[in-house]
Scaffold this active site. Structure first.
Site: not given
Length: 118
Positions: A9-11, A14
């Protein structure tokens, strides 16, 4: 083949995954939280890039550590990172020749194409 380590879930993770996919780079994603980490992985990274590069001291996880746990960064760094994998800067891209943290499109392109960086 590359392994991209991080938290799903880390931008920034991603972005790195999206870029690797868009370049058709063969890689495996390893989620620190879901897949865990071994002391051997951490020791290898510490030898290759050092603790100052590996540990994210600007993040929420570091700020929430107790003073005792922060002291462990000096004496028991491997155990601390096994206990708190979110302390590791991410994403971490690795293969047999490369170990780097963070995502920078130009750096990734150069490293994947064999252009050396310091």
């Amino acid at each position: 083949m590359f392994t991209l380590y991080g938290i799903s879930n880390c931008d920034t993770v991603r972005k790195a995954r999206k870029w690797l996919d868009s370049q058709a780079i063969d890689y495996r994603f390893h989620d620190f939280r879901k897949d865990g980490l071994s002391a051997q992985d951490i020791e290898r990274w510490l030898q290759q890039i050092g603790p100052d590069t590996l540990i994210n001291k600007r993040g929420t996880t570091w700020r929430q550590l107790s003073d005792a746990d922060r002291q462990r960064a000096e004496t028991e760094i491997t155990a601390l990172l096994v206990d708190y994998p979110a302390l590791i800067k991410r994403p971490l891209l690795e293969n047999q020749a490369i170990c780097t943290v963070g995502f920078n499109e130009t750096l990734y392109r150069d490293l994947i194409n064999g252009v050396p960086h310091e």
